[in-house]
Scaffold this motif. Structure first.
Motif, mmCIF file in Angstrom:
data_model
loop_
_atom_site.group_PDB
_atom_site.id
_atom_site.type_symbol
_atom_site.label_atom_id
_atom_site.label_comp_id
_atom_site.label_asym_id
_atom_site.label_seq_id
_atom_site.Cartn_x
_atom_site.Cartn_y
_atom_site.Cartn_z
ATOM 1 N N UNK A 109 -31.911 -21.857 -12.925
ATOM 2 C CA UNK A 109 -31.706 -21.734 -11.476
ATOM 3 C C UNK A 109 -32.942 -22.237 -10.729
ATOM 4 N N UNK A 110 -32.694 -23.019 -9.677
ATOM 5 C CA UNK A 110 -33.768 -23.487 -8.810
ATOM 6 C C UNK A 110 -33.778 -22.694 -7.513
ATOM 7 N N UNK A 111 -34.967 -22.279 -7.087
ATOM 8 C CA UNK A 111 -35.138 -21.513 -5.853
ATOM 9 C C UNK A 111 -35.962 -22.352 -4.869
ATOM 10 N N UNK A 112 -35.520 -22.393 -3.633
ATOM 11 C CA UNK A 112 -36.283 -23.129 -2.625
ATOM 12 C C UNK A 112 -37.573 -22.379 -2.309
ATOM 13 N N UNK A 113 -38.668 -22.950 -2.716
ATOM 14 C CA UNK A 113 -40.000 -22.373 -2.471
ATOM 15 C C UNK A 113 -41.011 -23.467 -2.764
ATOM 16 N N UNK A 114 -42.206 -23.334 -2.252
ATOM 17 C CA UNK A 114 -43.251 -24.305 -2.602
ATOM 18 C C UNK A 114 -44.639 -23.707 -2.313
ATOM 19 N N UNK A 115 -45.472 -23.726 -3.359
ATOM 20 C CA UNK A 115 -46.874 -23.367 -3.244
ATOM 21 C C UNK A 115 -47.682 -24.609 -3.587
ATOM 22 N N UNK A 142 -27.114 -11.609 -17.876
ATOM 23 C CA UNK A 142 -28.464 -11.979 -18.299
ATOM 24 C C UNK A 142 -29.291 -10.715 -18.521
ATOM 25 N N UNK A 143 -30.093 -10.733 -19.595
ATOM 26 C CA UNK A 143 -30.934 -9.580 -19.923
ATOM 27 C C UNK A 143 -32.384 -9.794 -19.513
ATOM 28 N N UNK A 144 -32.870 -11.018 -19.699
ATOM 29 C CA UNK A 144 -34.278 -11.302 -19.469
ATOM 30 C C UNK A 144 -34.403 -12.571 -18.628
ATOM 31 N N UNK A 145 -35.452 -12.630 -17.793
ATOM 32 C CA UNK A 145 -35.627 -13.755 -16.872
ATOM 33 C C UNK A 145 -37.061 -14.276 -16.983
ATOM 34 N N UNK A 146 -37.181 -15.596 -17.143
ATOM 35 C CA UNK A 146 -38.488 -16.261 -17.112
ATOM 36 C C UNK A 146 -38.629 -16.963 -15.768
ATOM 37 N N UNK A 147 -39.704 -16.677 -15.050
ATOM 38 C CA UNK A 147 -39.932 -17.260 -13.725
ATOM 39 C C UNK A 147 -41.185 -18.121 -13.786
ATOM 40 N N UNK A 148 -41.030 -19.404 -13.439
ATOM 41 C CA UNK A 148 -42.172 -20.320 -13.422
ATOM 42 C C UNK A 148 -42.069 -21.206 -12.191
ATOM 43 N N UNK A 149 -42.859 -20.890 -11.161
ATOM 44 C CA UNK A 149 -42.892 -21.687 -9.942
ATOM 45 C C UNK A 149 -44.101 -22.620 -9.964
ATOM 46 N N UNK A 150 -43.947 -23.726 -9.303
ATOM 47 C CA UNK A 150 -45.017 -24.717 -9.250
ATOM 48 C C UNK A 150 -46.276 -24.125 -8.595
ATOM 49 N N UNK A 151 -47.407 -24.273 -9.272
ATOM 50 C CA UNK A 151 -48.730 -23.829 -8.784
ATOM 51 C C UNK A 151 -48.823 -22.322 -8.551
ATOM 52 N N UNK A 152 -47.993 -21.546 -9.251
ATOM 53 C CA UNK A 152 -48.074 -20.093 -9.068
ATOM 54 C C UNK A 152 -49.376 -19.534 -9.620
ATOM 55 N N UNK A 153 -50.049 -20.286 -10.517
ATOM 56 C CA UNK A 153 -51.345 -19.819 -11.026
ATOM 57 C C UNK A 153 -52.375 -19.746 -9.901
ATOM 58 N N UNK A 154 -52.191 -20.569 -8.843
ATOM 59 C CA UNK A 154 -53.129 -20.555 -7.719
ATOM 60 C C UNK A 154 -52.803 -19.456 -6.714
ATOM 61 N N UNK A 155 -51.498 -19.099 -6.623
ATOM 62 C CA UNK A 155 -51.079 -18.025 -5.722
ATOM 63 C C UNK A 155 -49.734 -17.494 -6.223
#
Length: 606
Positions: A109-115, A142-155
């Motif tokens: 799934x893609x979520x509209x967001x941007x960091x 669904x039992x488990x969810x992996x979330x990885x957004x662009x540049x989330x390591x910075x914020x």
């Protein structure tokens, strides 16, 4: 008493330490529920603490038996995991299979967001979109969810907003699992953690409940242990935990025997794991398991599918193959009484290298006649005698293991002749001298506790947590301070008031796309380290810091590998012509190459 427990594919090994004596036990593993073998093995022992090396996460990933997992990422990056990097294993093969997938497209799934790269949030997560996502996940069970957004390591603001909406799911956030840049590796590592953590959490909850009030710690792939609660949330760190214990155990025994440079050779029932120890263990931040990149600190261990239970077969071209498929604990090798496929153990038994009356100190019966029967069947297909077939199986297995040792030594610029070979695992001593012959290694050390050395290593391991933060050229000191605060808090929760912290830094020349990890206090030696690794340097070129790392250690009570043993140990050793066997004062067997040229005999195929 403290116990080290290593669950392997064939046997579960247990080592106890009461401050004065070493106790050892070995029981058949129970793959359907590993905790059953553990509870059987520790029956009658009152332990204050257990340090456990588990294969639950590894097996779940390799066998594709993890949780029903979804992948959530920035809109427009839904194909991130499928595309990966431009590297290809088979560069010229137009029909090569694509990258393996843990998550089908319908669960991505893609979520509209941007960091932005500097941490500025350009587009925040819409709460309504987050609620709609939760509804879709529930509809798909669904039992488990992996979330990885662009540049989330910075914020991490947007990842935390999604987590708040996913109540009732097991959620892995990339800024917590791997707060570093390079979105593909961060996404892959986060997804693997999400895939295996629910299984690990259920297993550990069940095991901890059965062991209460005994404290339970879990061995990590970085050579240290963590609490069971932390391992349940971050199961990715338990990949290769058993082999990591073996490296630490080999190093502890070798140092007591006077060897600082060693190659650990751990041949168990399912696989062989090798690692090079040159005064200190080697680490890597990059590894791969089951076609999935995993970017967490891990001891540099090379594994091949060659263990005592590895099955011998004839391939479509008529050639003899050994492994990687294993007979495991059930049904096990043919000589165990149930299996009907020939394994390396059957070959060694048929050649007389295993005494069937003394296997597991006589507590487990072997059936040489079954090994002979199935070997004869394989031999007829090969057109040789049963003995020749057994010798061929050993030879093929040795060739596979030799390549593994070359991978951690010669291919990384080390001469194996400068190292001692430390052989352990239930089957290691049966092959060590022949492998040393191939590599011109003159000394083999077989520890007294060779059959259970990985479990022993867990009792010399400290409690360790690794932290990282991408700094991308910015001063790393604030990142170090933040990680040290986090380390003090987390290790205090595990009972360690004053952790020992070591600062590390990933450096590169500006313009490079890869980094070298060095001690922060020795960062001025980057040019020298680059030259050592790659044969050249660029003195005078600007050097930039990419990632700040912290290794926090809670020092534990250590087992003495030379202490008296309360129970017997389990290992067999085959000493071919040209080798001399002796024992040191601690009961370890030291095998040295004699000046005599090896003589040809029926147990040698050159």
């Amino acid at each position: 008493m403290r116990l080290g427990v290593d669950t392997g594919g064939t046997f579960t090994d247990i080592v106890g330490w009461d401050g004065e004596r070493i106790l050892t036990r070995k029981v058949r593993s129970t793959p359907d529920d590993p905790s059953r073998a553990i509870l059987e093995g520790i029956a009658g022992l009152a332990a204050e603490e257990i340090v456990h090396g588990s294969t639950v996460a590894t097996n779940a990933l390799l066998e594709r038996k993890g949780a029903r997992t979804a992948f959530v990422t920035t809109q427009g990056f839904e194909d991130l995991l499928r595309i990966g990097r431009q590297n290809r294993k088979h560069l010229y093969d137009l029909l090569a299979p694509g990258r393996a997938e843990l998550v089908p497209a319908r669960w991505t799934f893609g979520i509209e967001e941007r960091t932005l790269y500097d941490g500025q949030v350009l587009t925040a997560v819409d709460p309504e979109a987050a609620r709609q996502l939760a509804a879709k996940l529930k509809a798909r069970r669904i039992e488990s969810v992996a979330v990885c957004f662009l540049h989330s390591y910075a914020n991490p603001q947007n990842e935390l907003a999604i987590q708040a909406a996913l109540d009732g799911f097991s959620v892995s956030l990339s800024h917590q699992i791997l707060p570093e840049y390079r979105e593909f590796e961060r996404a892959s590592t986060t997804l693997v953690n999400a895939y295996v953590s629910p299984l690990m959490a259920r297993y550990l909850a069940r095991l901890a409940g059965s062991l209460a009030p005994t404290r339970l710690r879990i061995m990590q792939s970085n050579g240290g242990s963590i609490s069971a609660e932390m391992a349940a949330r971050s199961a990715i760190h338990t990949i290769q935990s058993g082999p990591a214990g073996g490296v630490l155990g080999a190093a502890a025994v070798a140092r007591r025997a006077g060897f600082e440079r060693l190659i650990s050779f751990d041949m168990g029932g399912t696989s062989t794991d090798v690692s090079l120890f040159d005064g200190q263990p080697g680490f890597t931040q990059e590894s791969e398991l089951g076609d999935f990149p995993i970017r967490v600190p891990i001891l540099n261990i090379h594994s091949v599918g060659a263990g005592g239970g590895s099955i011998a077969r004839i391939d479509a071209g008529g050639a003899l193959r050994v492994g990687p498929r294993s007979a495991g604990a059930a049904p096990g090798p043919a000589c165990y009484g149930e299996g009907d496929e020939v394994t390396i153990t059957d070959a060694n038994l048929h050649l007389g290298r295993i005494d069937p009356e003394k296997f597991l100190s006589g507590r487990m019966r072997l059936y040489p006649e079954r090994a002979a029967r199935y070997l004869e069947r394989l031999a007829q297909a090969l057109g040789v005698t049963a003995r020749e077939a057994a010798l061929a199986i050993v030879e093929v297995a040795n060739a596979n293991m030799e390549r593994a040792i070359r991978a951690v030594s010669i291919e990384r610029g080390h001469d194996p002749r400068d190292f001692a070979l430390v052989s352990f695992g239930g089957a290691g001593g049966l092959h060590a001298c022949e492998l040393a012959d191939r590599l011109e290694i003159s000394t083999v050390l077989v520890p007294r506790q060779a059959g259970v050395l990985s479990a022993l290593g867990m009792l010399v391991a400290d409690c360790v947590r690794d932290y990282s933060r991408s700094v991308m050229g910015a001063p790393p000191e604030p990142a170090f301070a933040e990680m040290e605060r986090q380390a003090a808090e987390e290790l205090a929760g595990m009972g360690f008031a004053a952790p020992v912290c070591e600062r590390l830094i990933d450096l590169r020349y500006r313009g490079q796309s890869y980094e070298i990890t060095v001690r922060y206090a020795e960062r001025e030696r980057f040019d020298e380290e680059h030259r050592r690794l790659y044969g050249y340097d660029h003195q005078g070129r600007e050097v930039e810091a990419v990632t700040a790392r912290l290794r926090a250690v809670g020092v534990t009570e250590k087992l003495d590998p030379a202490a008296p043993a309360a129970t017997e140990t389990f290992s067999s050793t085959y000493v071919p012509t040209g080798w001399h066997s002796d024992e040191d004062g601690a009961g370890n067997r030291i095998l040295r190459k004699t000046n005599q040229e090896p003589q040809m005999n029926t147990d040698k195929h050159r």
